[in-house]
Design a protein around this motif. Structure first.
Motif, PDB file in Angstrom:
ATOM      1  N   ALA A  49       0.832  -1.202   0.000  1.00 67.28           N
ATOM      2  CA  ALA A  49       0.000   0.000   0.000  1.00 67.28           C
ATOM      3  C   ALA A  49       0.868   1.255   0.000  1.00 67.28           C
ATOM      4  O   ALA A  49       0.566   2.233  -0.695  1.00 67.28           O
ATOM      5  N   LEU A  50       1.944   1.232   0.764  1.00 61.52           N
ATOM      6  CA  LEU A  50       2.857   2.375   0.785  1.00 61.52           C
ATOM      7  C   LEU A  50       3.472   2.611  -0.591  1.00 61.52           C
ATOM      8  O   LEU A  50       3.582   3.756  -1.044  1.00 61.52           O
ATOM      9  N   ALA A  51       3.863   1.530  -1.250  1.00 62.14           N
ATOM     10  CA  ALA A  51       4.446   1.660  -2.593  1.00 62.14           C
ATOM     11  C   ALA A  51       3.427   2.256  -3.556  1.00 62.14           C
ATOM     12  O   ALA A  51       3.764   3.107  -4.391  1.00 62.14           O
ATOM     13  N   ALA A 104     -14.540   3.697  -4.882  1.00 58.26           N
ATOM     14  CA  ALA A 104     -14.752   2.263  -5.107  1.00 58.26           C
ATOM     15  C   ALA A 104     -13.980   1.442  -4.081  1.00 58.26           C
ATOM     16  O   ALA A 104     -14.466   0.423  -3.570  1.00 58.26           O
ATOM     17  N   CYS A 105     -12.770   1.901  -3.756  1.00 57.31           N
ATOM     18  CA  CYS A 105     -11.944   1.237  -2.747  1.00 57.31           C
ATOM     19  C   CYS A 105     -12.651   1.224  -1.398  1.00 57.31           C
ATOM     20  O   CYS A 105     -12.748   0.182  -0.732  1.00 57.31           O
ATOM     21  N   ILE A 106     -13.163   2.378  -0.978  1.00 56.43           N
ATOM     22  CA  ILE A 106     -13.862   2.479   0.298  1.00 56.43           C
ATOM     23  C   ILE A 106     -15.113   1.590   0.289  1.00 56.43           C
ATOM     24  O   ILE A 106     -15.447   0.963   1.303  1.00 56.43           O
ATOM     25  N   GLY A 107     -15.775   1.519  -0.842  1.00 56.07           N
ATOM     26  CA  GLY A 107     -16.957   0.660  -0.946  1.00 56.07           C
ATOM     27  C   GLY A 107     -16.631  -0.806  -0.731  1.00 56.07           C
ATOM     28  O   GLY A 107     -17.437  -1.560  -0.168  1.00 56.07           O
ATOM     29  N   SER A 160      -1.683  -4.456  12.513  1.00 53.95           N
ATOM     30  CA  SER A 160      -1.268  -4.943  13.825  1.00 53.95           C
ATOM     31  C   SER A 160      -0.743  -6.365  13.775  1.00 53.95           C
ATOM     32  O   SER A 160      -1.253  -7.225  13.055  1.00 53.95           O
ATOM     33  N   ASP A 161       0.303  -6.605  14.572  1.00 53.33           N
ATOM     34  CA  ASP A 161       0.878  -7.936  14.717  1.00 53.33           C
ATOM     35  C   ASP A 161       0.748  -8.441  16.153  1.00 53.33           C
ATOM     36  O   ASP A 161       0.657  -9.629  16.390  1.00 53.33           O
ATOM     37  N   LEU A 162       0.755  -7.517  17.105  1.00 45.93           N
ATOM     38  CA  LEU A 162       0.513  -7.823  18.510  1.00 45.93           C
ATOM     39  C   LEU A 162      -0.363  -6.726  19.094  1.00 45.93           C
ATOM     40  O   LEU A 162      -0.199  -5.552  18.771  1.00 45.93           O
ATOM     41  N   GLY A 163      -1.250  -7.120  19.993  1.00 45.89           N
ATOM     42  CA  GLY A 163      -2.230  -6.187  20.540  1.00 45.89           C
ATOM     43  C   GLY A 163      -3.578  -6.533  19.938  1.00 45.89           C
ATOM     44  O   GLY A 163      -3.871  -7.701  19.676  1.00 45.89           O
ATOM     45  N   GLY A 164      -4.407  -5.532  19.725  1.00 48.56           N
ATOM     46  CA  GLY A 164      -5.681  -5.774  19.050  1.00 48.56           C
ATOM     47  C   GLY A 164      -5.436  -6.157  17.602  1.00 48.56           C
ATOM     48  O   GLY A 164      -4.928  -5.351  16.816  1.00 48.56           O
ATOM     49  N   LEU A 165      -5.757  -7.375  17.233  1.00 47.59           N
ATOM     50  CA  LEU A 165      -5.451  -7.861  15.882  1.00 47.59           C
ATOM     51  C   LEU A 165      -6.452  -7.353  14.848  1.00 47.59           C
ATOM     52  O   LEU A 165      -7.519  -6.861  15.175  1.00 47.59           O
ATOM     53  N   ASN A 166      -6.036  -7.492  13.581  1.00 52.74           N
ATOM     54  CA  ASN A 166      -6.834  -7.039  12.440  1.00 52.74           C
ATOM     55  C   ASN A 166      -7.130  -5.540  12.513  1.00 52.74           C
ATOM     56  O   ASN A 166      -8.211  -5.087  12.152  1.00 52.74           O
ATOM     57  N   GLU A 209     -12.958  -7.069  10.675  1.00 50.98           N
ATOM     58  CA  GLU A 209     -13.578  -8.282  11.182  1.00 50.98           C
ATOM     59  C   GLU A 209     -12.528  -9.373  11.355  1.00 50.98           C
ATOM     60  O   GLU A 209     -11.426  -9.294  10.798  1.00 50.98           O
ATOM     61  N   LEU A 210     -12.865 -10.413  12.133  1.00 51.56           N
ATOM     62  CA  LEU A 210     -11.935 -11.497  12.383  1.00 51.56           C
ATOM     63  C   LEU A 210     -11.674 -12.313  11.128  1.00 51.56           C
ATOM     64  O   LEU A 210     -12.487 -12.339  10.205  1.00 51.56           O
ATOM     65  N   GLY A 211     -10.536 -12.994  11.111  1.00 56.70           N
ATOM     66  CA  GLY A 211     -10.200 -13.861   9.981  1.00 56.70           C
ATOM     67  C   GLY A 211      -8.846 -13.507   9.393  1.00 56.70           C
ATOM     68  O   GLY A 211      -8.286 -12.451   9.680  1.00 56.70           O
ATOM     69  N   TYR A 212      -8.345 -14.401   8.561  1.00 52.10           N
ATOM     70  CA  TYR A 212      -7.042 -14.192   7.944  1.00 52.10           C
ATOM     71  C   TYR A 212      -7.102 -13.271   6.728  1.00 52.10           C
ATOM     72  O   TYR A 212      -6.096 -12.695   6.322  1.00 52.10           O
ATOM     73  N   ASN A 213      -8.264 -13.136   6.110  1.00 57.80           N
ATOM     74  CA  ASN A 213      -8.351 -12.431   4.833  1.00 57.80           C
ATOM     75  C   ASN A 213      -8.542 -10.919   4.901  1.00 57.80           C
ATOM     76  O   ASN A 213      -8.138 -10.213   3.969  1.00 57.80           O
ATOM     77  N   PRO A 214      -9.200 -10.373   5.930  1.00 58.09           N
ATOM     78  CA  PRO A 214      -9.512  -8.941   5.886  1.00 58.09           C
ATOM     79  C   PRO A 214      -8.308  -8.013   5.679  1.00 58.09           C
ATOM     80  O   PRO A 214      -8.381  -7.089   4.874  1.00 58.09           O
ATOM     81  N   VAL A 215      -7.204  -8.260   6.388  1.00 56.55           N
ATOM     82  CA  VAL A 215      -6.047  -7.357   6.234  1.00 56.55           C
ATOM     83  C   VAL A 215      -5.456  -7.430   4.828  1.00 56.55           C
ATOM     84  O   VAL A 215      -5.247  -6.386   4.195  1.00 56.55           O
ATOM     85  N   PRO A 216      -5.179  -8.640   4.290  1.00 59.02           N
ATOM     86  CA  PRO A 216      -4.665  -8.687   2.910  1.00 59.02           C
ATOM     87  C   PRO A 216      -5.629  -8.058   1.900  1.00 59.02           C
ATOM     88  O   PRO A 216      -5.182  -7.385   0.957  1.00 59.02           O
ATOM     89  N   LYS A 217      -6.938  -8.258   2.100  1.00 56.34           N
ATOM     90  CA  LYS A 217      -7.911  -7.678   1.179  1.00 56.34           C
ATOM     91  C   LYS A 217      -7.893  -6.150   1.272  1.00 56.34           C
ATOM     92  O   LYS A 217      -7.954  -5.458   0.245  1.00 56.34           O
ATOM     93  N   LEU A 218      -7.823  -5.626   2.492  1.00 58.75           N
ATOM     94  CA  LEU A 218      -7.792  -4.174   2.638  1.00 58.75           C
ATOM     95  C   LEU A 218      -6.560  -3.597   1.955  1.00 58.75           C
ATOM     96  O   LEU A 218      -6.651  -2.576   1.259  1.00 58.75           O
ATOM     97  N   ILE A 219      -5.407  -4.221   2.150  1.00 53.40           N
ATOM     98  CA  ILE A 219      -4.183  -3.724   1.524  1.00 53.40           C
ATOM     99  C   ILE A 219      -4.303  -3.771  -0.001  1.00 53.40           C
ATOM    100  O   ILE A 219      -3.879  -2.843  -0.704  1.00 53.40           O
ATOM    101  N   GLU A 220      -4.899  -4.842  -0.510  1.00 51.38           N
ATOM    102  CA  GLU A 220      -5.104  -4.954  -1.967  1.00 51.38           C
ATOM    103  C   GLU A 220      -5.991  -3.824  -2.474  1.00 51.38           C
ATOM    104  O   GLU A 220      -5.668  -3.152  -3.472  1.00 51.38           O
ATOM    105  N   HIS A 221      -7.123  -3.604  -1.810  1.00 53.37           N
ATOM    106  CA  HIS A 221      -8.039  -2.548  -2.237  1.00 53.37           C
ATOM    107  C   HIS A 221      -7.413  -1.171  -2.060  1.00 53.37           C
ATOM    108  O   HIS A 221      -7.581  -0.283  -2.905  1.00 53.37           O
ATOM    109  N   MET A 222      -6.696  -0.982  -0.946  1.00 49.84           N
ATOM    110  CA  MET A 222      -6.041   0.296  -0.682  1.00 49.84           C
ATOM    111  C   MET A 222      -5.006   0.595  -1.773  1.00 49.84           C
ATOM    112  O   MET A 222      -4.888   1.728  -2.248  1.00 49.84           O
ATOM    113  N   SER A 223      -4.280  -0.426  -2.198  1.00 52.67           N
ATOM    114  CA  SER A 223      -3.264  -0.248  -3.233  1.00 52.67           C
ATOM    115  C   SER A 223      -3.890   0.166  -4.558  1.00 52.67           C
ATOM    116  O   SER A 223      -3.293   0.914  -5.339  1.00 52.67           O
TER     117      SER A 223
END
Length: 296
Positions: free
Chosen positions: A166-168, A274-277, A239-245, A202-216
């Protein structure tokens, strides 16, 4: 708050030389004025931080430490943090890991103070903290803890990883650490405002990767809509430690009003909308606050 164990026994005698009380309000006002007169040393610090980042092939970890201070002692705490001996000890003790300290301007708990540190990895963090014992500034750091901690109600530590893709996409080609260090050093001279945007997914393995994809996908259009370049993307991570996702954005503006102008311009960026949607259904809560850099 951050590295270091207990307070050394020798601090009792030194504490008397570091006043607490009515003089702190005066010290705070003087510190605020002095804050903008030290650009040469800040540039040196930024160069050191950038050089440190470039020696690592890993993007590293970012520790966000949040101190909640007693309202009546907020100014006392800030003045203590700004004492030159303690500032120098913080940089020395953390071996260049310290990136900055922010206060809340609006949008959040006004008694929160956020410190940000960068480490190559968890092992590096352990080494830095272990090296406090026997360090040349160990005694000064122990004195700082003795002076500052009575003003603190609670301390929280969270670890975040940089969202490099996303930064790139946002034009941050350099190492995330080096880039944030450069933004902090520039702001230390200009006294702007930072916006921290935090998403709880939301919980799960996919939300963070999906957000980064959409954000990019959407971020370039948001940046393009800011035709006057009023906003600077400082950092993004999850987040990696603390409140996850959790996902956090950090932006820098010259003024609070500039942050509103950038937000309004983004509403006309179709790809960003569209990204925010796509992101919104995954988000359980979202908050944003404006912060001022207190210590670079």
């Amino acid at each position: 708050s951050s590295a270091g164990g207990g307070v050394a026994a020798t601090t009792t005698t030194m504490m008397s030389s570091h006043g607490r009380g009515a003089l702190f309000a005066t010290t705070l006002r003087a510190a605020t004025a002095a804050h903008h007169r030290e650009s040469s040393s800040l540039r040196g610090f930024a160069s050191s931080a950038s050089a440190s980042a470039e020696t690592s092939s890993s993007p590293g970890i970012f520790e966000f430490r949040t101190d909640v201070v007693i309202p009546a002692n907020r100014n006392d705490y800030l003045a203590t943090c700004y004492e030159r001996e303690y500032r120098e000890a913080r940089v020395s003790i953390h071996e260049g890991a310290f990136l900055g300290m922010w206060t809340v301007e609006t949008g959040g708990d006004l008694n929160e103070i956020t410190h940000v540190y960068h480490y190559r990895d968890y092992d590096h963090r352990d080494v830095v903290r272990a090296n406090v014992k026997g360090a040349k500034d160990e005694e000064a750091w122990a004195c700082f803890q003795a002076d500052a901690w009575p003003y603190v109600k609670s301390m929280k530590s969270e670890i975040f990883l940089p969202a490099t893709n996303a930064l790139a996409a946002g034009g941050v080609a350099a190492d995330a650490h080096a880039h944030l260090a450069s933004v902090v050093a520039a702001d230390a001279k200009d006294n702007g405002v930072f916006e921290m945007r935090r998403y709880q997914l939301e919980l799960g393995y996919n939300p963070v990767p999906k957000l980064i994809e959409h954000m990019s996908e959407g971020l370039p259009s948001k940046l393009a809509a800011d035709e006057k370049k009023l906003g600077t993307l400082a950092w993004m991570g999850y987040s990696d430690l603390g409140g996850l996702n959790q996902f956090v954005e950090l932006w820098r503006y010259d003024t609070c009003e500039d942050h509103m102008k950038v937000r309004e311009s983004a509403r006309g960026a179709e790809a960003w909308k569209a990204c925010i949607g796509k992101i919104a259904p995954m988000v359980q809560s979202f908050d944003t606050k404006l912060m001022r850099l207190w210590l670079p």
